[in-house]
Design an enzyme around this catalytic site. Structure first.
Site, PDB file in Angstrom:
ATOM      1  N   THR A 155      55.333 -18.508 -69.787  1.00 53.25           N
ATOM      2  CA  THR A 155      54.299 -17.753 -70.490  1.00 53.25           C
ATOM      3  C   THR A 155      53.804 -16.594 -69.642  1.00 53.25           C
ATOM      4  O   THR A 155      53.853 -16.622 -68.417  1.00 53.25           O
ATOM      5  CB  THR A 155      53.096 -18.632 -70.881  1.00 53.25           C
ATOM      6  OG1 THR A 155      52.212 -18.793 -69.760  1.00 53.25           O
ATOM      7  CG2 THR A 155      53.540 -19.989 -71.398  1.00 53.25           C
ATOM      8  N   ASN A 172      49.736 -21.615 -63.130  1.00 53.22           N
ATOM      9  CA  ASN A 172      49.914 -20.619 -62.076  1.00 53.22           C
ATOM     10  C   ASN A 172      49.155 -19.321 -62.348  1.00 53.22           C
ATOM     11  O   ASN A 172      48.865 -18.576 -61.420  1.00 53.22           O
ATOM     12  CB  ASN A 172      51.414 -20.318 -61.921  1.00 53.22           C
ATOM     13  CG  ASN A 172      51.679 -19.133 -61.045  1.00 53.22           C
ATOM     14  OD1 ASN A 172      51.436 -19.161 -59.847  1.00 53.22           O
ATOM     15  ND2 ASN A 172      52.182 -18.050 -61.640  1.00 53.22           N
ATOM     16  N   SER A 215      46.148 -23.772 -56.857  1.00 59.89           N
ATOM     17  CA  SER A 215      44.838 -23.469 -56.308  1.00 59.89           C
ATOM     18  C   SER A 215      45.024 -22.510 -55.131  1.00 59.89           C
ATOM     19  O   SER A 215      45.777 -21.543 -55.227  1.00 59.89           O
ATOM     20  CB  SER A 215      44.144 -24.771 -55.888  1.00 59.89           C
ATOM     21  OG  SER A 215      42.876 -24.529 -55.316  1.00 59.89           O
ATOM     22  N   TYR A 240      36.526 -15.423 -56.189  1.00 61.16           N
ATOM     23  CA  TYR A 240      37.837 -16.077 -56.139  1.00 61.16           C
ATOM     24  C   TYR A 240      37.692 -17.451 -55.475  1.00 61.16           C
ATOM     25  O   TYR A 240      38.201 -18.455 -55.986  1.00 61.16           O
ATOM     26  CB  TYR A 240      38.832 -15.216 -55.374  1.00 61.16           C
ATOM     27  CG  TYR A 240      40.207 -15.833 -55.296  1.00 61.16           C
ATOM     28  CD1 TYR A 240      41.098 -15.720 -56.362  1.00 61.16           C
ATOM     29  CD2 TYR A 240      40.617 -16.541 -54.170  1.00 61.16           C
ATOM     30  CE1 TYR A 240      42.360 -16.287 -56.301  1.00 61.16           C
ATOM     31  CE2 TYR A 240      41.877 -17.116 -54.101  1.00 61.16           C
ATOM     32  CZ  TYR A 240      42.744 -16.992 -55.168  1.00 61.16           C
ATOM     33  OH  TYR A 240      43.983 -17.564 -55.110  1.00 61.16           O
ATOM     34  N   LYS A 289      38.452 -21.217 -57.283  1.00 54.43           N
ATOM     35  CA  LYS A 289      39.390 -22.207 -56.755  1.00 54.43           C
ATOM     36  C   LYS A 289      38.678 -23.488 -56.327  1.00 54.43           C
ATOM     37  O   LYS A 289      39.236 -24.590 -56.471  1.00 54.43           O
ATOM     38  CB  LYS A 289      40.191 -21.610 -55.599  1.00 54.43           C
ATOM     39  CG  LYS A 289      41.098 -20.462 -56.018  1.00 54.43           C
ATOM     40  CD  LYS A 289      42.081 -20.875 -57.128  1.00 54.43           C
ATOM     41  CE  LYS A 289      43.067 -19.769 -57.463  1.00 54.43           C
ATOM     42  NZ  LYS A 289      44.023 -20.153 -58.519  1.00 54.43           N
ATOM     43  N   THR A 299      53.175 -11.805 -52.243  1.00 53.80           N
ATOM     44  CA  THR A 299      53.275 -11.483 -53.666  1.00 53.80           C
ATOM     45  C   THR A 299      52.360 -10.288 -53.908  1.00 53.80           C
ATOM     46  O   THR A 299      51.739  -9.767 -52.983  1.00 53.80           O
ATOM     47  CB  THR A 299      52.823 -12.673 -54.524  1.00 53.80           C
ATOM     48  OG1 THR A 299      51.434 -12.927 -54.272  1.00 53.80           O
ATOM     49  CG2 THR A 299      53.622 -13.931 -54.188  1.00 53.80           C
TER      50      THR A 299
END
Length: 273
Positions: A32, A83, A134, A148, A152, A183
């Protein structure tokens, strides 16, 4: 035996790497993302093994519809990997209401909606594995990432509770807690608050800390680890990713225990007779 894996945020980063790893070994993947155009090459290469679904995880109704579509298409869902998420950079004082709510909507509520949607299917199967991506920042904190961190920490509390509720149904829950990786989480995918000059020194310190050589892990190195994780019959509740996460968490937890011990007499006094 091949598994059916549903991965949110599968168009790039960890999600894309893991989707390809599962497909290469013959698993079936429900991938997705907000824009499924980025998944067309996977569909072309792997055909019926992959089911791309356009999904904004903030939309609870759409999350349930995507899970039901996956179940109808493949007949079951063995693993859910939550994710999808992004980083919001900026001091707490700088953060607008919209920025704060959007961060929690995606990073926390998206996880909640997908988990709720898949649970009836996994309970009926009497098996399943929910993997929440997480962060080690769900256990410790860094400045300039307050919202953020909070999102988490919320995922950590939710998932630990969930694990205790669903274990008897044959469902496992695992929290993956990565340190920084190369990333685009801190690049194109990230959002920045409107800066206040008074926090420039704090941000400079943060930038210096994260410029330590080798601090960011190689995301490709996580692929085999994730494959082995979903195959494990007794997976851990928590799994740190990266060599910097463990010492950072260990240091903070040791300091917390020392502080609790130092103030224990006050804690006892607060209990009352």
């Amino acid at each position: 035996m091949s598994k059916v894996i549903l991965i949110t945020g599968a168009t790039k980063g960890f999600g894309r790497i893991w989707a390809e790893a599962f497909l290469k070994r013959g698993d079936r993947v429900v991938a997705t993302g907000r824009n499924t155009v980025a998944l067309e090459d996977l569909k072309k290469e792997y055909g019926d093994l992959v089911l791309p679904i356009q999904l904004d995880v903030n939309d609870r109704k759409a999350a349930f519809e995507a899970v039901n579509q996956a179940k109808e298409h493949f007949g079951r869902i063995d693993v859910l990997i939550n994710n999808a998420g992004y980083g919001l950079f900026g001091a707490v004082e700088e953060t607008s209401e919209e920025e704060a709510r959007n961060q929690m909507e995606t990073n926390f509520f998206g996880v909640l909606w997908l988990s709720q949607a898949v649970l009836p299917i996994m309970r009926e199967q009497k098996s399943g594995h929910i993997i929440q991506v997480s962060s080690f920042l769900g256990l410790v904190t860094l400045p300039v990432l307050g919202l953020y961190n909070a999102s988490k920490f919320a995922v950590e509390g939710l998932s630990e509770t969930l694990a205790s509720e669903v274990k008897d149904f044959g469902i496992n829950v695992t929290l993956i807690e990565p340190n920084g990786y190369t990333t685009d989480w801190s690049g194109e995918s990230a959002f920045q608050t409107k800066s206040l000059q008074v926090y420039d020194a704090v941000k400079a310190g943060f930038n210096e800390a994260v410029s330590t050589p080798g601090i960011f892990g190689n995301p490709q190195a996580t692929a085999n680890v994730v494959l082995n994780l979903v195959d494990n019959e007794n997976p851990p509740l928590r799994l740190l990713f990266g060599s910097f996460a463990y010492p950072a968490v260990k240091k903070v937890y040791e300091e917390r225990l020392e502080s609790f011990a130092e103030w224990k007499s006050v804690s006892d006094e607060a209990h009352g007779a």
